[in-house]
Design an enzyme around this catalytic site. Structure first.
Site, short mmCIF file in Angstrom:
data_model
loop_
_atom_site.label_atom_id
_atom_site.label_comp_id
_atom_site.label_asym_id
_atom_site.label_seq_id
_atom_site.Cartn_x
_atom_site.Cartn_y
_atom_site.Cartn_z
N GLU A 42 -23.03 43.87 -19.02
CA GLU A 42 -23.83 42.85 -18.33
C GLU A 42 -23.40 42.90 -16.87
OE1 GLU A 42 -23.62 38.30 -18.83
OE2 GLU A 42 -25.03 38.95 -20.37
N ASP A 53 -19.92 29.60 -12.42
CA ASP A 53 -18.79 30.51 -12.55
C ASP A 53 -17.50 29.88 -12.08
OD1 ASP A 53 -20.02 32.75 -13.69
OD2 ASP A 53 -20.86 33.35 -11.77
#
Length: 304
Positions: A42, A53
């Site tokens: 990915e 994140d």
């Protein structure tokens, strides 16, 4: 019909990395993942200040952006790389605001397909432009990865499962930032996995956020998911190599070997897709391995 991203058999594995971190090593990292038996890379086109994140992936994105990584540079690298891979499939992740906002959906879908990406995940795609992008991907035959959460409504889960035909649903284990583990563990996702698989039985479900140990892989398998996505833990080993002056390929290889040993290509399992409800064991060399404790066909699994 395109080849499944996660072949029938044991729990699949996807590894998240930021393209461009470290600069110039994407091909080396991808070939190592390919040889190790990883199913999916990915690969994110780096973008700044991601709200989803944690600090590890944010620092990685900053290093990649500072090295000049863009969607165009990533597509150029992929066009050279993907024909040389034997098993590994590359799923491209691109942020709409940073990488796609000013691009034509149809032209972008063609460029991503020609670069050899197996699917596209568009991060933070606004609802107002979603139909245009979905139509462009459909017209190009480029599968999309969709995302959902355990707290998503039944309507959202159904839409995610159907929208990811040919790719996979990314089930984010919990609200929060990447790298953190769900409070009740990955086994607690079983009801959500069942709902997704009921809505679209042929669409794989991949679980991410907080997957970093063999025990986490076992828990993801026990939830009934098709695959686990390892992100922050893998990126952290890249960062460790950067900090300590080590080879990032060897550091990531060592991490993945501890997580799960190298898997040779396996023939399709008879009787349909299976899930490995796995346990960990230790070899004579001290390496922790993941071995099947029991196997049931997904079609025959009872509802959770």
């Amino acid at each position: 019909m395109s080849e499944p991203l996660f072949p029938d058999g044991d729990l699949g594995l996807a590894v998240f990395l930021n393209a461009g971190d470290p600069a110039g090593r994407l091909a080396d990292l991808a070939h190592m993942l390919d040889a190790h038996g990883t199913d999916v890379l990915e690969l994110a086109v780096p973008f700044p200040n991601s709200p989803t994140d944690g600090p590890v992936i944010r620092r990685s994105a900053t290093r990649a952006l500072d090295a000049g990584t863009t969607l165009d540079t990533v597509l150029a690298e992929l066009a050279d790389l993907t024909p040389k891979l034997t098993r590994l499939k590359v799923v491209l992740l691109a942020d709409w605001s940073h990488s796609l906002r000013h691009r034509d959906p149809a032209a972008t879908a063609r460029a991503v397909t020609r670069a050899g990406a197996a699917a596209l995940l568009v991060h933070a795609l606004p609802p107002r432009v979603r139909p245009a992008w979905q139509q462009a991907l459909h017209d190009e035959g480029l599968p999309q990865v969709t995302t959902c959460y355990p707290a998503s409504t039944p309507e959202v889960l159904t839409a995610a499962a159907h929208g990811a035909a040919g790719a996979y649903v990314y089930l984010v284990a919990h609200y929060g930032r990447s790298g953190t583990t769900p409070a009740h563990g990955h086994r607690a996702l079983a009801d959500t996995v069942t709902a997704l698989r009921t809505a679209a039985p042929t669409t794989p479900v991949a679980v991410g956020f907080g997957v970093k140990t063999p025990a986490d892989l076992t828990a993801v398998a026990d939830s009934g998911a098709h695959a686990a996505i390892v992100g922050s833990a893998a990126v952290a080993r890249i960062e460790h190599a950067h900090t300590e002056g080590l080879d990032p390929v060897e550091e990531l290889r060592a991490f993945l070997t501890d997580l799960r040993p190298t898997r040779p290509p396996q023939p399709d399992a008879p009787g349909g897709r299976t899930t490995a409800h796995s346990t960990t064991s230790t070899t004579s060399t001290g390496t922790t391995t993941l071995t099947p404790a029991s196997t049931t066909t997904r079609e025959e699994q009872p509802a959770c």
